[in-house]
Design an enzyme around this catalytic site. Structure first.
Site, PDB file in Angstrom:
ATOM      1  N   HIS A   1      -4.713  15.401  -7.745  1.00 15.89           N
ATOM      2  CA  HIS A   1      -5.055  14.061  -8.219  1.00 15.89           C
ATOM      3  C   HIS A   1      -4.168  13.618  -9.390  1.00 15.89           C
ATOM      4  CE1 HIS A   1      -8.041  10.850  -7.884  1.00 15.89           C
ATOM      5  NE2 HIS A   1      -7.858  10.692  -9.181  1.00 15.89           N
TER       6      HIS A   1
ATOM      7  N   ASP B   1       0.840  -1.181   0.000  1.00 15.80           N
ATOM      8  CA  ASP B   1       0.000   0.000   0.000  1.00 15.80           C
ATOM      9  C   ASP B   1       0.883   1.241   0.000  1.00 15.80           C
ATOM     10  OD1 ASP B   1      -3.062  -0.317   1.163  1.00 15.80           O
ATOM     11  OD2 ASP B   1      -2.249   1.729   1.240  1.00 15.80           O
TER      12      ASP B   1
ATOM     13  N   GLU C   1      -4.639   2.341  -4.432  1.00 18.15           N
ATOM     14  CA  GLU C   1      -3.195   2.528  -4.198  1.00 18.15           C
ATOM     15  C   GLU C   1      -2.612   1.272  -3.588  1.00 18.15           C
ATOM     16  OE1 GLU C   1      -4.977   2.313  -1.216  1.00 18.15           O
ATOM     17  OE2 GLU C   1      -3.416   3.450  -0.161  1.00 18.15           O
TER      18      GLU C   1
ATOM     19  N   ASN D   1      -2.558  12.915  -2.495  1.00 14.93           N
ATOM     20  CA  ASN D   1      -3.527  13.524  -3.419  1.00 14.93           C
ATOM     21  C   ASN D   1      -3.936  14.924  -2.952  1.00 14.93           C
ATOM     22  OD1 ASN D   1      -4.039  11.745  -5.543  1.00 14.93           O
ATOM     23  ND2 ASN D   1      -5.446  10.493  -4.331  1.00 14.93           N
TER      24      ASN D   1
ATOM     25  N   ASP E   1      -1.945  10.338  -9.715  1.00 14.97           N
ATOM     26  CA  ASP E   1      -1.926   9.342 -10.809  1.00 14.97           C
ATOM     27  C   ASP E   1      -0.484   9.054 -11.249  1.00 14.97           C
ATOM     28  OD1 ASP E   1      -4.637   9.249 -10.759  1.00 14.97           O
ATOM     29  OD2 ASP E   1      -4.959  10.199 -12.711  1.00 14.97           O
TER      30      ASP E   1
HETATM   31  N1  LIG Z   1      -4.749   9.970  -7.837  1.00 18.07           N
HETATM   32  C1  LIG Z   1      -5.399   8.831  -7.613  1.00 18.07           C
HETATM   33  N2  LIG Z   1      -5.831   8.546  -6.377  1.00 18.07           N
HETATM   34  C2  LIG Z   1      -6.455   7.385  -6.145  1.00 18.07           C
HETATM   35  C3  LIG Z   1      -6.672   6.453  -7.197  1.00 18.07           C
HETATM   36  N3  LIG Z   1      -7.318   5.387  -6.670  1.00 18.07           N
HETATM   37  C4  LIG Z   1      -7.488   5.639  -5.359  1.00 18.07           C
HETATM   38  N4  LIG Z   1      -6.970   6.841  -5.029  1.00 18.07           N
HETATM   39  C5  LIG Z   1      -6.958   7.503  -3.722  1.00 18.07           C
HETATM   40  O1  LIG Z   1      -6.183   6.735  -2.820  1.00 18.07           O
HETATM   41  C6  LIG Z   1      -6.546   7.177  -1.498  1.00 18.07           C
HETATM   42  C7  LIG Z   1      -6.473   6.005  -0.558  1.00 18.07           C
HETATM   43  O2  LIG Z   1      -6.653   6.484   0.715  1.00 18.07           O
HETATM   44  P1  LIG Z   1      -6.642   5.572   2.003  1.00 18.07           P
HETATM   45  O3  LIG Z   1      -7.277   4.248   1.697  1.00 18.07           O
HETATM   46  O4  LIG Z   1      -7.206   6.383   3.121  1.00 18.07           O
HETATM   47  O5  LIG Z   1      -5.144   5.214   2.264  1.00 18.07           O
HETATM   48  P2  LIG Z   1      -3.893   6.134   2.640  1.00 18.07           P
HETATM   49  O6  LIG Z   1      -4.188   7.584   2.600  1.00 18.07           O
HETATM   50  O7  LIG Z   1      -2.767   5.656   1.762  1.00 18.07           O
HETATM   51  O8  LIG Z   1      -3.603   5.738   4.118  1.00 18.07           O
HETATM   52  P3  LIG Z   1      -2.681   4.570   4.638  1.00 18.07           P
HETATM   53  O9  LIG Z   1      -2.828   3.424   3.688  1.00 18.07           O
HETATM   54  O10 LIG Z   1      -3.251   4.252   5.981  1.00 18.07           O
HETATM   55  O11 LIG Z   1      -1.276   5.081   4.706  1.00 18.07           O
HETATM   56  C8  LIG Z   1      -7.936   7.787  -1.596  1.00 18.07           C
HETATM   57  O12 LIG Z   1      -7.842   9.156  -1.333  1.00 18.07           O
HETATM   58  C9  LIG Z   1      -8.310   7.592  -3.065  1.00 18.07           C
HETATM   59  O13 LIG Z   1      -9.027   8.672  -3.608  1.00 18.07           O
HETATM   60  C10 LIG Z   1      -6.219   6.812  -8.510  1.00 18.07           C
HETATM   61  O14 LIG Z   1      -6.374   6.068  -9.489  1.00 18.07           O
HETATM   62  N5  LIG Z   1      -5.584   7.988  -8.663  1.00 18.07           N
END
Ligand SMILES: Nc1nc2c(ncn2[C@@H]2O[C@H](COP(=O)(O)OP(=O)(O)OP(=O)(O)O)[C@@H](O)[C@H]2O)c(=O)[nH]1
Length: 311
Positions: free
Chosen positions: A195, A182, A226, A190, A199
């Site tokens: 955003h 992760d 992610e 982001n 990406d």
């Molecule tokens: N830019 C972008 N962001 C994405 C994509 N898919 C998911 N996300 C973002 O990834 C983020 C995941 O957030 P969380 O699941 O809270 O995880 P985190 O912030 O990494 O927190 P921890 O894993 O606890 O460190 C969310 O804000 C989603 O919007 C994508 O294709 N592009």
């Protein structure tokens, strides 16, 4: 099983045709007919033909039915039995008019026949039709199994390969390593950089994972937003540690600034690792759950690290 390492040929016009025939005169005639439009490779026997398929992954094979040593039907059976080669279309080129032999060819996996002596235009057209179908099949396969943003396999592909590799590990009693990873504080990334930058970060991390892969059968997929999943069939605990270290090294080497992260000033990943040996009983869901537990441990311990399940 699908082979996404197959060269992406959807955009290239010149495709590769392998001709397997023991008669040099036949090889020459086919070469003259097809070489203006295609790359033409030639093999003079069944074994040589299979080796050429493994080496060059042609887009289509023209196969003589009757050859000394390994005949065309056996070549076809072997190609169809190999997951890496089964998708290559086979056209039999045969002088035979025997109806049973014709049925054998279809059953061995032929997509078409051309009878000798052939009309060059008929051969050219048949080859064109089957190459066009193959091109479409390749494209659909890519669309179904490749993640559009990162261009690595998607979760659907991962699930299919994971099921196949788990079954194989069990059958062969072979070890296997599964990792779930992760990107740390990615929501904050982001929020901080936008955003689009998010990406680009995911693209960079996917490429870093790819660089860390160590053996041809290892693969990484985008498992969720992610989240990445990596499978290394045949790998044991020592390889697991080396692989996790390589992933972390490659992600660090991207040196992508992340000043909203509590783990480090750059983009990092947390990794959960499980090693299995094929002797133990396990199923796919259980392995994923165990990898997820280790990922949770890695996050709880401060992120930017790998936790490997104790044996
Ligand atoms: N830019 C972008 N962001 C994405 C994509 N898919 C998911 N996300 C973002 O990834 C983020 C995941 O957030 P969380 O699941 O809270 O995880 P985190 O912030 O990494 O927190 P921890 O894993 O606890 O460190 C969310 O804000 C989603 O919007 C994508 O294709 N592009």
């Amino acid at each position: 099983m699908l082979n996404l390492d197959h060269k992406p040929s959807a955009t290239s016009d010149r495709r590769t045709v392998l001709v397997i025939d023991d008669q040099p005169i036949n090889l020459r005639t086919v070469y003259q007919t097809l070489s203006p439009d295609h790359e033409v490779l030639m093999a003079t026997g069944g074994e040589e033909g299979i080796a050429a398929c493994l080496r060059h992954r042609p887009d289509l094979v023209l196969l003589d039915l009757v050859m000394p040593g390994m005949g065309g039907i056996e070549v076809a059976r072997r190609l169809k039995a190999d997951p890496a080669l089964e998708a290559i279309p086979l056209i039999f080129v045969t002088a035979s008019t025997d109806s049973d032999e014709e049925s054998d060819c279809w059953e061995a996996g032929a997509v078409d026949f051309v009878t000798k002596p052939f009309n060059p235009m008929t051969l050219r057209r048949r080859v064109q039709v089957h190459l066009a179908l193959k091109r479409q099949a390749d494209m659909l396969q890519r669309m179904a199994y490749i993640d559009g943003l990162t261009e690595i396999p998607n979760r659907r592909y991962f699930n299919e390969r994971m099921a196949a590799e788990t079954a194989r590990a069990r059958r062969e009693g072979a070890p296997m390593v599964l990792m779930l990873a992760d990107v740390d504080y990615f929501k904050r990334y982001n929020d901080r950089y936008g955003h689009q930058a998010g990406d680009a970060c995911l693209q960079g991390v996917a490429a870093a994972f790819r660089r860390a892969l160590q053996r041809p059968n290892d693969f990484v997929a985008r498992y969720g937003g992610e989240e990445f999943a990596l499978l290394a069939p045949g790998a044991g605990p020592a390889a697991a540690e080396a692989l996790a270290a390589a992933v972390r090294r490659e992600v660090h080497a991207l040196a992508l600034a992340h000043d909203a992260s509590d783990a480090a000033p750059i983009v990092t990943v947390s990794i959960g690792v499980v090693c299995v040996d094929g002797v133990a009983s396990f199923d796919v869901d259980e392995l994923l759950r165990r990898a997820d537990e280790q990922l949770y441990r890695a996050k709880e311990a401060g992120r930017d690290r790998a936790c490997i399940e104790a044996p």
